[in-house]
Motif scaffolding. Sequence first.
Motif, PDB file in Angstrom:
ATOM      1  N   TYR A 181      63.812  36.073 109.321  1.00 55.11           N
ATOM      2  CA  TYR A 181      64.845  35.544 108.434  1.00 55.11           C
ATOM      3  C   TYR A 181      66.207  35.566 109.139  1.00 55.11           C
ATOM      4  N   ALA A 182      66.478  36.649 109.857  1.00 56.93           N
ATOM      5  CA  ALA A 182      67.747  36.746 110.584  1.00 56.93           C
ATOM      6  C   ALA A 182      67.848  35.660 111.651  1.00 56.93           C
ATOM      7  N   GLN A 183      66.721  35.356 112.306  1.00 50.55           N
ATOM      8  CA  GLN A 183      66.721  34.295 113.316  1.00 50.55           C
ATOM      9  C   GLN A 183      67.039  32.936 112.684  1.00 50.55           C
ATOM     10  N   LEU A 184      66.458  32.682 111.513  1.00 53.83           N
ATOM     11  CA  LEU A 184      66.756  31.437 110.801  1.00 53.83           C
ATOM     12  C   LEU A 184      68.227  31.380 110.395  1.00 53.83           C
ATOM     13  N   MET A 185      68.773  32.504 109.941  1.00 54.80           N
ATOM     14  CA  MET A 185      70.175  32.541 109.535  1.00 54.80           C
ATOM     15  C   MET A 185      71.105  32.332 110.722  1.00 54.80           C
ATOM     16  N   HIS A 186      70.680  32.796 111.903  1.00 55.86           N
ATOM     17  CA  HIS A 186      71.495  32.559 113.088  1.00 55.86           C
ATOM     18  C   HIS A 186      71.557  31.066 113.393  1.00 55.86           C
ATOM     19  N   GLN A 187      70.426  30.373 113.231  1.00 54.86           N
ATOM     20  CA  GLN A 187      70.428  28.924 113.417  1.00 54.86           C
ATOM     21  C   GLN A 187      71.368  28.251 112.404  1.00 54.86           C
ATOM     22  N   ALA A 188      71.334  28.735 111.168  1.00 51.62           N
ATOM     23  CA  ALA A 188      72.231  28.184 110.147  1.00 51.62           C
ATOM     24  C   ALA A 188      73.690  28.436 110.522  1.00 51.62           C
ATOM     25  N   LEU A 230      79.186  26.686 112.240  1.00 44.42           N
ATOM     26  CA  LEU A 230      80.360  26.697 113.117  1.00 44.42           C
ATOM     27  C   LEU A 230      80.484  25.408 113.917  1.00 44.42           C
ATOM     28  N   ASP A 231      79.352  24.735 114.180  1.00 41.52           N
ATOM     29  CA  ASP A 231      79.445  23.401 114.779  1.00 41.52           C
ATOM     30  C   ASP A 231      80.220  22.466 113.846  1.00 41.52           C
ATOM     31  N   PHE A 232      79.957  22.584 112.546  1.00 37.77           N
ATOM     32  CA  PHE A 232      80.676  21.757 111.572  1.00 37.77           C
ATOM     33  C   PHE A 232      82.146  22.161 111.497  1.00 37.77           C
ATOM     34  N   VAL A 233      82.408  23.462 111.503  1.00 35.05           N
ATOM     35  CA  VAL A 233      83.790  23.952 111.484  1.00 35.05           C
ATOM     36  C   VAL A 233      84.570  23.391 112.673  1.00 35.05           C
ATOM     37  N   GLU A 234      83.920  23.305 113.836  1.00 33.75           N
ATOM     38  CA  GLU A 234      84.585  22.827 115.042  1.00 33.75           C
ATOM     39  C   GLU A 234      85.026  21.370 114.944  1.00 33.75           C
ATOM     40  N   THR A 235      84.482  20.626 113.999  1.00 35.13           N
ATOM     41  CA  THR A 235      84.882  19.223 113.851  1.00 35.13           C
ATOM     42  C   THR A 235      86.240  19.084 113.171  1.00 35.13           C
ATOM     43  N   GLN A 236      86.762  20.163 112.609  1.00 30.56           N
ATOM     44  CA  GLN A 236      88.055  20.100 111.913  1.00 30.56           C
ATOM     45  C   GLN A 236      89.200  20.118 112.919  1.00 30.56           C
ATOM     46  N   PRO A 237      90.272  19.365 112.666  1.00 30.98           N
ATOM     47  CA  PRO A 237      91.298  19.149 113.695  1.00 30.98           C
ATOM     48  C   PRO A 237      92.236  20.325 113.978  1.00 30.98           C
ATOM     49  N   SER A 238      92.515  21.167 112.984  1.00 30.40           N
ATOM     50  CA  SER A 238      93.499  22.242 113.193  1.00 30.40           C
ATOM     51  C   SER A 238      92.861  23.596 112.939  1.00 30.40           C
ATOM     52  N   GLU A 239      93.545  24.637 113.437  1.00 28.29           N
ATOM     53  CA  GLU A 239      93.030  25.997 113.228  1.00 28.29           C
ATOM     54  C   GLU A 239      92.932  26.328 111.742  1.00 28.29           C
ATOM     55  N   PHE A 272      78.754  26.199 100.029  1.00 27.79           N
ATOM     56  CA  PHE A 272      77.513  25.874 100.717  1.00 27.79           C
ATOM     57  C   PHE A 272      76.401  26.879 100.441  1.00 27.79           C
ATOM     58  N   GLU A 273      76.749  28.137 100.181  1.00 30.82           N
ATOM     59  CA  GLU A 273      75.706  29.139  99.950  1.00 30.82           C
ATOM     60  C   GLU A 273      74.817  28.794  98.758  1.00 30.82           C
ATOM     61  N   PRO A 274      75.367  28.269  97.650  1.00 27.01           N
ATOM     62  CA  PRO A 274      74.466  27.817  96.579  1.00 27.01           C
ATOM     63  C   PRO A 274      73.534  26.692  97.025  1.00 27.01           C
TER      64      PRO A 274
END
Length: 214
Positions: free
Chosen positions: A156-163, A168-177, A191-193
């Motif tokens: 389960y932890a391995q699956l959560m790491h993939q998630a 964070l790949d999605f977070v990286e698409t945002q333009p500013s900090e 997103f958790e729900p």
Amino acid sequence: MRLAELSKRSGVSAATIKYYLREGLLAPGRQINATTAEYDEDHLRRLRLVRALIQVGRVPVATAREVLKHIDDDSLGRTIRLGAALWALPQAPEPDDDDEEVRAAHREVEQVMERLGWSNAQALSTISPAHRSLVVAVATLRRLGYAWDAELMLPYAQLMHQAAVRDLDFVETQPSEAEKVETAVAAAILFEPVLRALHRLAQEEESARRYGFE
């Protein structure tokens, strides 16, 4: 945009927006004259986050203000900034370290992190609310007779790491900090729900595949 347009585009009433402004959850608009201010896309984005925190996450106003303070603190590095914002959200109570099951849960969680090489998570374990929540959950399972251990947790932890990588790949698409941190906080609320619902749908699908509908 004026207040009326901000209200229309955000779906938040003008009266509620004025309340958020008074409470410091939303930055003041650019004053045009004594009675009129102008707002921009940053206000709209922030308003959506405030709405997610308060209306969806049921976060108290004071807590939302604390979360937003960390989001806006550009003196912090991204990891600490994000951690501080997420840790300001309501969290599980402190586990009772005198409880035998809590001590056992600590050991099992530690094993999972060691086997996955999560050294950074281990370094933060004494202050991380997520670590505390996991220990409390595992201790509760064990107390109720479910032998939840590192071996069961590991896949389960391995699956959560993939998630987490996808998050964070999605977070990286945002333009500013600030937008990166805002997106991560919104994901924690919104997103958790989605993930829980997907998990249950997947269980339903797999159950039907294995056992049919009889």
